[in-house]
Motif scaffolding. Sequence first.
Motif, PDB file in Angstrom:
ATOM      1  N   ALA A   1     -25.679   1.891 -35.374  1.00  0.00           N
ATOM      2  CA  ALA A   1     -24.690   2.967 -35.459  1.00  0.00           C
ATOM      3  C   ALA A   1     -24.768   3.882 -34.236  1.00  0.00           C
ATOM      4  CB  ALA A   1     -24.900   3.772 -36.745  1.00  0.00           C
ATOM      5  N   ILE A   2     -25.982   4.161 -33.784  1.00  0.00           N
ATOM      6  CA  ILE A   2     -26.141   5.003 -32.586  1.00  0.00           C
ATOM      7  C   ILE A   2     -25.506   4.327 -31.377  1.00  0.00           C
ATOM      8  CG2 ILE A   2     -27.833   5.906 -30.935  1.00  0.00           C
ATOM      9  CD1 ILE A   2     -29.665   6.442 -33.353  1.00  0.00           C
ATOM     10  N   LEU A   3     -25.742   3.020 -31.214  1.00  0.00           N
ATOM     11  CA  LEU A   3     -25.150   2.291 -30.087  1.00  0.00           C
ATOM     12  C   LEU A   3     -23.628   2.377 -30.111  1.00  0.00           C
ATOM     13  CD1 LEU A   3     -27.287  -0.980 -29.890  1.00  0.00           C
ATOM     14  CD2 LEU A   3     -27.142   0.823 -28.181  1.00  0.00           C
ATOM     15  N   GLN A   4     -23.043   2.172 -31.289  1.00  0.00           N
ATOM     16  CA  GLN A   4     -21.587   2.178 -31.395  1.00  0.00           C
ATOM     17  C   GLN A   4     -21.016   3.576 -31.178  1.00  0.00           C
ATOM     18  OE1 GLN A   4     -21.444   0.248 -35.253  1.00  0.00           O
ATOM     19  NE2 GLN A   4     -20.420  -1.500 -34.315  1.00  0.00           N
ATOM     20  N   ILE A   5     -21.592   4.575 -31.784  1.00  0.00           N
ATOM     21  CA  ILE A   5     -21.045   5.934 -31.674  1.00  0.00           C
ATOM     22  C   ILE A   5     -21.226   6.484 -30.270  1.00  0.00           C
ATOM     23  CG2 ILE A   5     -21.380   8.318 -32.445  1.00  0.00           C
ATOM     24  CD1 ILE A   5     -21.670   7.194 -35.266  1.00  0.00           C
ATOM     25  N   ASP A   6     -22.373   6.219 -29.662  1.00  0.00           N
ATOM     26  CA  ASP A   6     -22.599   6.708 -28.305  1.00  0.00           C
ATOM     27  C   ASP A   6     -21.611   6.075 -27.332  1.00  0.00           C
ATOM     28  OD1 ASP A   6     -24.100   8.240 -26.363  1.00  0.00           O
ATOM     29  OD2 ASP A   6     -24.898   6.315 -25.665  1.00  0.00           O
ATOM     30  N   HIS A   7     -21.390   4.791 -27.456  1.00  0.00           N
ATOM     31  CA  HIS A   7     -20.437   4.122 -26.564  1.00  0.00           C
ATOM     32  C   HIS A   7     -19.004   4.595 -26.838  1.00  0.00           C
ATOM     33  CE1 HIS A   7     -19.200   1.254 -23.620  1.00  0.00           C
ATOM     34  NE2 HIS A   7     -18.507   0.518 -24.482  1.00  0.00           N
ATOM     35  N   THR A   8     -18.673   4.811 -28.110  1.00  0.00           N
ATOM     36  CA  THR A   8     -17.339   5.328 -28.455  1.00  0.00           C
ATOM     37  C   THR A   8     -17.125   6.698 -27.827  1.00  0.00           C
ATOM     38  OG1 THR A   8     -17.383   4.129 -30.553  1.00  0.00           O
ATOM     39  CG2 THR A   8     -15.789   5.903 -30.363  1.00  0.00           C
ATOM     40  N   ASN A   9     -18.142   7.558 -27.914  1.00  0.00           N
ATOM     41  CA  ASN A   9     -18.032   8.897 -27.307  1.00  0.00           C
ATOM     42  C   ASN A   9     -17.847   8.807 -25.795  1.00  0.00           C
ATOM     43  OD1 ASN A   9     -18.287  10.153 -29.774  1.00  0.00           O
ATOM     44  ND2 ASN A   9     -20.474  10.556 -29.546  1.00  0.00           N
ATOM     45  N   GLY A  10     -18.562   7.867 -25.160  1.00  0.00           N
ATOM     46  CA  GLY A  10     -18.410   7.691 -23.715  1.00  0.00           C
ATOM     47  C   GLY A  10     -17.000   7.248 -23.334  1.00  0.00           C
ATOM     48  N   LEU A  11     -16.447   6.339 -24.122  1.00  0.00           N
ATOM     49  CA  LEU A  11     -15.079   5.888 -23.851  1.00  0.00           C
ATOM     50  C   LEU A  11     -14.064   7.002 -24.097  1.00  0.00           C
ATOM     51  CD1 LEU A  11     -15.231   2.288 -25.402  1.00  0.00           C
ATOM     52  CD2 LEU A  11     -15.199   2.907 -22.969  1.00  0.00           C
ATOM     53  N   ARG A  12     -14.323   7.825 -25.109  1.00  0.00           N
ATOM     54  CA  ARG A  12     -13.414   8.954 -25.389  1.00  0.00           C
ATOM     55  C   ARG A  12     -13.447   9.971 -24.248  1.00  0.00           C
ATOM     56  NH1 ARG A  12     -10.037  10.185 -29.417  1.00  0.00           N
ATOM     57  NH2 ARG A  12     -10.969  12.218 -29.565  1.00  0.00           N
ATOM     58  N   LYS A  13     -14.629  10.170 -23.656  1.00  0.00           N
ATOM     59  CA  LYS A  13     -14.733  11.101 -22.527  1.00  0.00           C
ATOM     60  C   LYS A  13     -13.994  10.579 -21.300  1.00  0.00           C
ATOM     61  CE  LYS A  13     -19.036  13.345 -23.828  1.00  0.00           C
ATOM     62  NZ  LYS A  13     -20.462  13.486 -23.579  1.00  0.00           N
ATOM     63  N   GLN A  14     -13.834   9.259 -21.208  1.00  0.00           N
ATOM     64  CA  GLN A  14     -13.089   8.669 -20.104  1.00  0.00           C
ATOM     65  C   GLN A  14     -11.583   8.740 -20.334  1.00  0.00           C
ATOM     66  OE1 GLN A  14     -14.520   4.660 -19.648  1.00  0.00           O
ATOM     67  NE2 GLN A  14     -16.584   5.314 -19.063  1.00  0.00           N
ATOM     68  N   GLY A  15     -11.175   9.260 -21.483  1.00  0.00           N
ATOM     69  CA  GLY A  15      -9.760   9.459 -21.745  1.00  0.00           C
ATOM     70  C   GLY A  15      -9.127   8.449 -22.691  1.00  0.00           C
TER      71      GLY A  15
END
Length: 182
Positions: free
Chosen positions: A119-133
């Motif tokens: 879950a940490i891997l998925q949420i952290d990567h999702t947050n990174g993609l959201r920060k990229q727009g």
Amino acid sequence: MLVANTKPGGSQTAVTAKLTEFAKAENMDKLLSNVSGRRTRELARTGQYFLLAIVLSFVFMYMVLAAQFESFIHPVTILLTLPLAIPFGILSLLVTGQTVNIFSGLGLLLLFGVVKKNAILQIDHTNGLRKQGMERHDAIIQANRDRLRPILMTTIALVAGMTPLVLSSGPARAPTDRSACW
């Protein structure tokens, strides 16, 4: 005095419950008593401490995740995945014919760790993609695609490493000393 051990594959909890039920049904004389042995008392105490450990681990995990994500909501999202793992852990015990004991409890804690890591891997990567727009839905789908391979690799490696422990059957001998029985 009655001294007994459970047969291999038997459940000490089930035997203790049957003995207690039998003692109540017999309306035994007040001079007789049904006193559980040391192992049975330790099993009950271990169960209580195990539940306390699970509750405290949830609190500790929340605090660490809240500090890492600098958010109060993302740790809740991660920790909500853990109760979803419980039915599958119990199903695994049923399929393999295992009993609930201290080892299966430790296995459940290990399962919690694996699920939380995923879950940490998925949420952290999702947050990174959201920060990229990227938009939320697209970010979730892309993060799940990107993280599926590493999640499967680590999970399969863990299962492969634990398989010899599950399949092995070491010597199980009853204690020869009567004092060691209780």
